[in-house]
Design an enzyme around this catalytic site. Structure first.
Site, PDB file in Angstrom:
ATOM      1  N   SER A 146      15.481  -1.623   2.784  1.00  0.00           N
ATOM      2  CA  SER A 146      14.976  -0.253   2.986  1.00  0.00           C
ATOM      3  C   SER A 146      16.149   0.438   3.324  1.00  0.00           C
ATOM      4  O   SER A 146      17.307  -0.043   3.885  1.00  0.00           O
ATOM      5  CB  SER A 146      13.900  -0.115   4.284  1.00  0.00           C
ATOM      6  OG  SER A 146      13.932   1.103   4.532  1.00  0.00           O
ATOM      7  N   TYR A 159      11.769  -3.406  12.699  1.00  0.00           N
ATOM      8  CA  TYR A 159      11.720  -3.121  11.303  1.00  0.00           C
ATOM      9  C   TYR A 159      13.247  -2.951  11.048  1.00  0.00           C
ATOM     10  O   TYR A 159      13.591  -3.378  10.003  1.00  0.00           O
ATOM     11  CB  TYR A 159      10.830  -1.812  10.941  1.00  0.00           C
ATOM     12  CG  TYR A 159      10.793  -1.756   9.551  1.00  0.00           C
ATOM     13  CD1 TYR A 159       9.992  -2.394   8.687  1.00  0.00           C
ATOM     14  CD2 TYR A 159      11.452  -0.541   8.850  1.00  0.00           C
ATOM     15  CE1 TYR A 159       9.850  -2.060   7.441  1.00  0.00           C
ATOM     16  CE2 TYR A 159      11.510  -0.114   7.664  1.00  0.00           C
ATOM     17  CZ  TYR A 159      10.465  -0.958   6.750  1.00  0.00           C
ATOM     18  OH  TYR A 159      10.305  -1.017   5.317  1.00  0.00           O
TER      19      TYR A 159
HETATM   20  N1  LIG Z   1       7.116   2.762   1.248  1.00  0.00           N
HETATM   21  C1  LIG Z   1       8.246   2.851   1.897  1.00  0.00           C
HETATM   22  O1  LIG Z   1       8.545   4.346   2.288  1.00  0.00           O
HETATM   23  C2  LIG Z   1       9.061   1.842   2.035  1.00  0.00           C
HETATM   24  C3  LIG Z   1      10.607   2.337   2.170  1.00  0.00           C
HETATM   25  C4  LIG Z   1      11.417   1.377   2.250  1.00  0.00           C
HETATM   26  C5  LIG Z   1      11.039  -0.174   2.134  1.00  0.00           C
HETATM   27  N2  LIG Z   1       9.726  -0.248   1.887  1.00  0.00           N
HETATM   28  C6  LIG Z   1       9.566  -1.570   1.771  1.00  0.00           C
HETATM   29  O2  LIG Z   1       8.653  -1.709   0.611  1.00  0.00           O
HETATM   30  C7  LIG Z   1       8.018  -2.916   0.436  1.00  0.00           C
HETATM   31  C8  LIG Z   1       6.499  -2.487  -0.099  1.00  0.00           C
HETATM   32  O3  LIG Z   1       5.904  -1.548   0.709  1.00  0.00           O
HETATM   33  P1  LIG Z   1       5.040  -0.504   0.089  1.00  0.00           P
HETATM   34  O4  LIG Z   1       5.587   0.896   0.161  1.00  0.00           O
HETATM   35  O5  LIG Z   1       4.888  -0.607  -1.440  1.00  0.00           O
HETATM   36  O6  LIG Z   1       3.840  -0.867   1.003  1.00  0.00           O
HETATM   37  P2  LIG Z   1       2.184  -0.962   0.740  1.00  0.00           P
HETATM   38  O7  LIG Z   1       1.781   0.073  -0.099  1.00  0.00           O
HETATM   39  O8  LIG Z   1       1.581  -0.949   2.174  1.00  0.00           O
HETATM   40  O9  LIG Z   1       2.243  -2.471   0.120  1.00  0.00           O
HETATM   41  C9  LIG Z   1       2.641  -3.568   1.004  1.00  0.00           C
HETATM   42  C10 LIG Z   1       2.193  -4.975   0.155  1.00  0.00           C
HETATM   43  O10 LIG Z   1       2.556  -5.995   0.968  1.00  0.00           O
HETATM   44  C11 LIG Z   1       1.397  -6.838   0.977  1.00  0.00           C
HETATM   45  N3  LIG Z   1       1.229  -7.596   2.473  1.00  0.00           N
HETATM   46  C12 LIG Z   1       1.487  -6.954   3.683  1.00  0.00           C
HETATM   47  N4  LIG Z   1       1.435  -8.047   4.550  1.00  0.00           N
HETATM   48  C13 LIG Z   1       1.248  -9.202   3.829  1.00  0.00           C
HETATM   49  C14 LIG Z   1       0.955 -10.426   4.344  1.00  0.00           C
HETATM   50  N5  LIG Z   1       0.797 -10.796   5.707  1.00  0.00           N
HETATM   51  N6  LIG Z   1       0.772 -11.327   3.231  1.00  0.00           N
HETATM   52  C15 LIG Z   1       0.788 -11.200   1.975  1.00  0.00           C
HETATM   53  N7  LIG Z   1       1.243  -9.984   1.429  1.00  0.00           N
HETATM   54  C16 LIG Z   1       1.176  -8.929   2.394  1.00  0.00           C
HETATM   55  C17 LIG Z   1       0.390  -5.824   0.749  1.00  0.00           C
HETATM   56  O11 LIG Z   1      -0.878  -6.774   0.297  1.00  0.00           O
HETATM   57  P3  LIG Z   1      -2.208  -7.068   1.133  1.00  0.00           P
HETATM   58  O12 LIG Z   1      -2.823  -6.243   2.202  1.00  0.00           O
HETATM   59  O13 LIG Z   1      -3.144  -7.325  -0.189  1.00  0.00           O
HETATM   60  O14 LIG Z   1      -1.702  -8.599   1.688  1.00  0.00           O
HETATM   61  C18 LIG Z   1       0.691  -5.062  -0.364  1.00  0.00           C
HETATM   62  O15 LIG Z   1       0.525  -5.498  -1.376  1.00  0.00           O
HETATM   63  C19 LIG Z   1       7.809  -3.363   1.954  1.00  0.00           C
HETATM   64  O16 LIG Z   1       8.891  -4.563   2.200  1.00  0.00           O
HETATM   65  C20 LIG Z   1       8.461  -2.269   2.613  1.00  0.00           C
HETATM   66  O17 LIG Z   1       8.979  -2.476   3.990  1.00  0.00           O
HETATM   67  C21 LIG Z   1       8.751   0.656   1.637  1.00  0.00           C
END
Ligand SMILES: NC(=O)c1ccc[n+]([C@@H]2O[C@H](COP(=O)([O-])OP(=O)(O)OC[C@H]3O[C@@H](n4cnc5c(N)ncnc54)[C@H](OP(=O)(O)O)[C@@H]3O)[C@@H](O)[C@H]2O)c1
Length: 267
Positions: A146, A159
């Site tokens: 991130s 985080y």
């Molecule tokens: N969105 C942002 O602004 C942002 C910025 C920087 C980095 N990121 C990083 O990008 C990555 C993806 O995030 P996103 O933005 O796509 O968030 P998201 O839309 O909330 O998706 C998160 C995904 O992770 C899965 N997940 C969460 N906990 C889990 C668990 N215990 N076991 C298995 N799967 C799990 C969820 O699936 P289920 O709930 O179905 O398990 C979902 O598919 C993360 O690592 C996040 O830290 C996001």
């Protein structure tokens, strides 16, 4: 920029494929001809996406519903891949979330789950899949870090530290495996439209951020795939985010601390 080679015949494992950036990765990889192995907890969502991708792109799509916060999860995924005879060439360690509470207001179980999902499972999946990649002389690994990895310590407790770890370990593994044809990229997006901030409970706050701060998940996935194919160890999508990452690294430690503390007070 676009992905230069076809991924036909390759198999990509994507964690957190049921939403957001992971779902965008699954769509992108399938559109490039890769078979996909989709992992998350919400099985129904994974199955719907797998069916859609098989029909649209004529690839093979398999699912594995698993909670990555459980210590045995990575081993279960490897066993499932073996049962299905899937040789994983591309690993996208994407699953993640951020708790927004203070340290002492968090249960140990919550803090531990964050570390399991975003540190242990990420590292273990690399450790379990990389040997076969090395043997075949081909592997591509994208780990979701991130922009927070570059930032002063932020209000949501673990985080920033977790994402700094992901950035660091990705670079270390890339250095070790690149000579063997296995490339690792730490993908470091800034604010990205997904379910992330709803899960964190910060949607009301983040909705106040200006549009230029945001990317859509498809743009982030495309940047990450391009970067790993080009052998780029770190990818920060977007000019604004690149500038923030760069300038943040130039700040003296004391100023980073003060900025982090100011963020905490605002919270
Ligand atoms: N969105 C942002 O602004 C942002 C910025 C920087 C980095 N990121 C990083 O990008 C990555 C993806 O995030 P996103 O933005 O796509 O968030 P998201 O839309 O909330 O998706 C998160 C995904 O992770 C899965 N997940 C969460 N906990 C889990 C668990 N215990 N076991 C298995 N799967 C799990 C969820 O699936 P289920 O709930 O179905 O398990 C979902 O598919 C993360 O690592 C996040 O830290 C996001």
């Amino acid at each position: 920029m676009s992905v230069p080679v076809s991924l036909a015949g390759r198999t990509a494992l994507v964690t957190g494929a049921s939403a957001g950036i992971g779902e965008a990765f699954a769509r992108l990889l399938a559109s490039q001809g890769a078979n996909v192995f989709l992992v998350a907890r919400r099985e129904e969502r994974l199955r719907m996406l797998a069916n859609e991708l098989e029909q649209e792109f004529g690839i093979r799509a398999e699912v594995c519903a698993v909670d990555l916060s459980r210590p045995g999860a990575a081993a279960e995924i490897v066993a499932a891949a073996e049962r299905m005879r899937l040789d994983v060439d591309i690993l996208v360690n994407n699953a993640g979330f951020a708790a927004s509470k203070n340290f002492l207001n968090s249960d140990w179980a919550e803090l531990n789950a964050e570390m399991q999902v975003m540190m242990t499972a990420v590292t273990e999946l690399m450790h379990r899949f990389a040997p076969a990649m090395k043997e075949r002389g081909y592997g591509r690994i994208i780990n979701l870090a991130s922009l927070a990895a570059f930032a002063p310590t932020a209000p949501s407790m673990l985080y920033t530290g977790i994402k700094a770890f992901v950035l660091n370990v990705s670079e270390a593994v890339d250095m070790e495996l690149k000579p063997h044809g296995v490339f690792v990229t730490a993908l470091c997006p800034g604010f990205t439209w997904s379910e992330f901030h709803d899960v964190q409970g910060t949607r009301e706050l983040t909705d106040k951020l200006p549009d230029f701060m945001w990317h859509d998940a498809a743009t982030v996935a495309r940047a990450g795939l391009d970067a790993v194919m080009a052998g780029q160890p770190v990818c920060v999508p977007g000019v604004v985010n690149k500038t923030l990452a760069f300038t943040s690294r130039l700040l003296p430690e004391r100023m980073r601390y003060m900025l982090g503390r100011a963020g905490r007070m605002v919270e």
